[in-house]
Scaffold this motif. Structure first.
Motif, PDB file in Angstrom:
ATOM      1  N   ASP A  14      42.563  36.510  41.920  1.00 20.02           N
ATOM      2  CA  ASP A  14      43.088  36.699  43.275  1.00 20.02           C
ATOM      3  C   ASP A  14      44.596  36.993  43.224  1.00 20.02           C
ATOM      4  OD1 ASP A  14      42.321  35.690  46.363  1.00 20.02           O
ATOM      5  OD2 ASP A  14      44.433  35.555  45.806  1.00 20.02           O
ATOM      6  N   ASP A  15      44.965  38.180  43.741  1.00 19.03           N
ATOM      7  CA  ASP A  15      46.366  38.608  43.627  1.00 19.03           C
ATOM      8  C   ASP A  15      47.327  37.618  44.278  1.00 19.03           C
ATOM      9  OD1 ASP A  15      45.567  40.843  42.299  1.00 19.03           O
ATOM     10  OD2 ASP A  15      45.494  42.112  44.104  1.00 19.03           O
ATOM     11  N   ARG A  18      47.609  34.448  42.275  1.00 21.93           N
ATOM     12  CA  ARG A  18      48.343  34.679  41.031  1.00 21.93           C
ATOM     13  C   ARG A  18      49.853  34.721  41.303  1.00 21.93           C
ATOM     14  NH1 ARG A  18      45.830  38.904  39.682  1.00 21.93           N
ATOM     15  NH2 ARG A  18      47.528  40.335  40.122  1.00 21.93           N
ATOM     16  N   ASP A  19      50.224  35.391  42.394  1.00 19.64           N
ATOM     17  CA  ASP A  19      51.643  35.442  42.762  1.00 19.64           C
ATOM     18  C   ASP A  19      52.209  34.043  42.999  1.00 19.64           C
ATOM     19  OD1 ASP A  19      51.666  38.117  42.535  1.00 19.64           O
ATOM     20  OD2 ASP A  19      51.600  38.565  44.702  1.00 19.64           O
ATOM     21  N   GLU A  35      50.600  38.197  33.008  1.00 17.16           N
ATOM     22  CA  GLU A  35      49.547  38.013  33.998  1.00 17.16           C
ATOM     23  C   GLU A  35      48.303  38.802  33.608  1.00 17.16           C
ATOM     24  OE1 GLU A  35      50.867  38.708  38.052  1.00 17.16           O
ATOM     25  OE2 GLU A  35      52.943  38.537  37.357  1.00 17.16           O
ATOM     26  N   ARG A  37      44.180  39.741  35.272  1.00 15.51           N
ATOM     27  CA  ARG A  37      43.275  39.570  36.412  1.00 15.51           C
ATOM     28  C   ARG A  37      41.907  39.085  35.974  1.00 15.51           C
ATOM     29  NH1 ARG A  37      45.880  44.198  38.569  1.00 15.51           N
ATOM     30  NH2 ARG A  37      44.735  45.233  36.929  1.00 15.51           N
TER      31      ARG A  37
END
Ligand code: C2E
Ligand code: MG
Ligand code: MG
Length: 403
Positions: A14-15, A18-19, A35, A37
């Motif tokens: 999940d973007d 992750r941020d 990073e 995905r």
């Protein structure tokens, strides 16, 4: 900044999440954050030469394509030296079983974090990494392999001695005894811990040399401490391999009696194990030792194989809850429940219950509230030499929070 010299790999599909994780890490000072995905992306990255740079992996469990479990299996076989933190929004029981699985795959698991992750929890885990890492580096610089010959030479040269780790009554903080833990004071390499020599001695059939040395020195130490007016007892670890010799109980009784100490002040700790093949002589020895007045303690309780059976067969006087349960007590409900029922069982069977690995005031407080009798751990004191222990005894009470 705590995380500044470390490099991280964050695996999260999940973007947004992750941020968030990356920014928490940055706030802790991290400057090298990679990073990925998916698990595949992460493995490709790690199989690249750059992988040698990664210290800690933060891995989501629930990911499409390759889930966290599969990813951990790959890590266990190809990058076992990288530390891992599991992140998940799933329920604690499941995270717990994944934790066990990670252990079985040989993964260096720092811990688990429930989502949403908090900087405080992450900081705690990074601190664990730093302290363990330091310990490992120390062990490596100590040189971690000794030959049987070197160990025996050290033993006959008088380089082995017990260190004493205090045991206290949790309700009062009073020092009631100590566990004698073997230390090799190596002339060139400093203090060497048991993991470096117990195994070698057991496998080569030489463990009794150490056992009797520990018993004799512990009995003498106990006598000296009694002479100062502190009627404490000392616990000595017994290897199961020794119990196959049917003369063991008599030999132990002789050594302790010769020092003039009543055997009731010596507690023998036995770790439960699947390898207790020669059951009959072991039972004979233990029954005889109990008859002579020694205390018998079941060590590292909960980690072995046949706890209930052992408890029903042997007249144990004490149960020592393994430190792995105490360590997980605040994060794992299962551990807490197991500790609670172990205490209850010990109490009903009129055994003393000791918790090992008490590292915080909170551990002490919780265990006291669960009616655990005794405690041992770094929060109370680390293992120390005889002189230091004698001094520790004269202070008598360990001051602690509300006691
Ligand atoms: P054990 O009998 O379970 O002893 C407890 C171990 O936990 C000790 O490690 C102690 O230093 C460590 N410890 C105590 N409090 C804490 C804490 O709060 N946190 C953490 N993380 N650790 C804590 P040590 O001295 O390295 O001994 C390791 C094991 O070696 C012992 O585990 C025991 O099984 C074995 N051992 C030690 N001395 C002897 C001995 O004379 N004979 C035999 N057969 N085994 C021994
Ligand atoms: Mg022990
Ligand atoms: Mg133990």
């Amino acid at each position: 900044m705590i995380a500044s010299e470390l490099s991280f790999l964050v695996i999260e599909d999940d973007d947004f999440q992750r941020d968030v994780i990356v920014s928490v890490l940055s706030n802790l000072g991290a400057m090298q954050i990679a990073e990925a995905r998916t698990g595949t992306e992460a493995l490709n990255f790690l199989n690249d030469t750059r992988s040698t740079l990664i210290d800690i992996i933060l891995c989501d469990l629930n990911m499409p394509e390759m889930d966290g479990m599969e990813f951990l299996r790959h890590i266990g076989s190809s990058h076992p030296s990288i530390a891992t933190i599991i992140m998940s929004a799933l329920d604690i029981a499941l995270i717990d079983s994944v934790r066990k699985m990670a252990g079985a795959y040989g993964i260096y698991l720092l811990g688990t974090i429930e989502k949403p992750i908090t900087p405080a929890r992450l900081e705690t885990l990074i601190n664990i990494y730093k302290s363990r890492d330091l310990k490992q580096r120390k062990e490596i610089s100590n040189g971690s392999r000794y030959t049987l010959g070197e160990i025996l030479e050290g033993l006959t040269g008088g380089e082995f001695t017990p260190f004493f780790q205090p045991k206290v009554k949790l309700s009062t903080g009073r020092v009631i005894g100590a566990e004698a833990l073997a230390r090799w004071i190596h002339p060139g390499r400093g203090v060497i811990t048991p993991y470096e020599f117990i195994d070698v001695l057991e496998k080569s059939g030489n463990i009794d040399i150490l056992t009797f040395l520990m018993l004799e020195k512990s009995a003498k130490a106990c006598k000296l401490i009694h002479a100062q007016g502190h009627e404490i007892s000392i616990s000595v670890n017994l290897s199961l391999t020794s119990l196959t010799d049917t003369n063991l109980a008599d030999k132990i009784t002789r050594v302790v009696s010769e020092s003039g100490l009543d055997p009731k002040f010596i507690i023998l700790e036995i770790t439960e194990t699947a390898a207790m093949t020669e059951m009959a002589p072991a039972l004979e020895n233990l029954a005889r030792l109990r008859m002579k007045g020694f205390g018998l303690s079941i060590d590292d309780y909960g980690t072995g194989y046949s706890s209930m059976q052992q408890i029903s067969r042997i007249a144990f006087t004490e149960l020592k809850i393994d430190q792995s349960f105490v360590r997980e007590m605040t994060t794992s409900n299962v551990s807490k429940v197991l500790i609670n029922s172990s205490i209850e069982m010990a109490t009903k069977l009129q055994m003393k219950c000791t918790a090992e690995g008490i590292e915080t005031e909170n551990d002490w407080e919780q265990l006291k509230n669960m009616n655990c009798d005794l405690g041992q751990g770094y929060y109370i004191a680390k293992p120390m030499n005889f002189d230091e222990f004698l001094e520790f005894c004269s202070e008598n009470l360990v001051h602690h929070g509300t006691v």
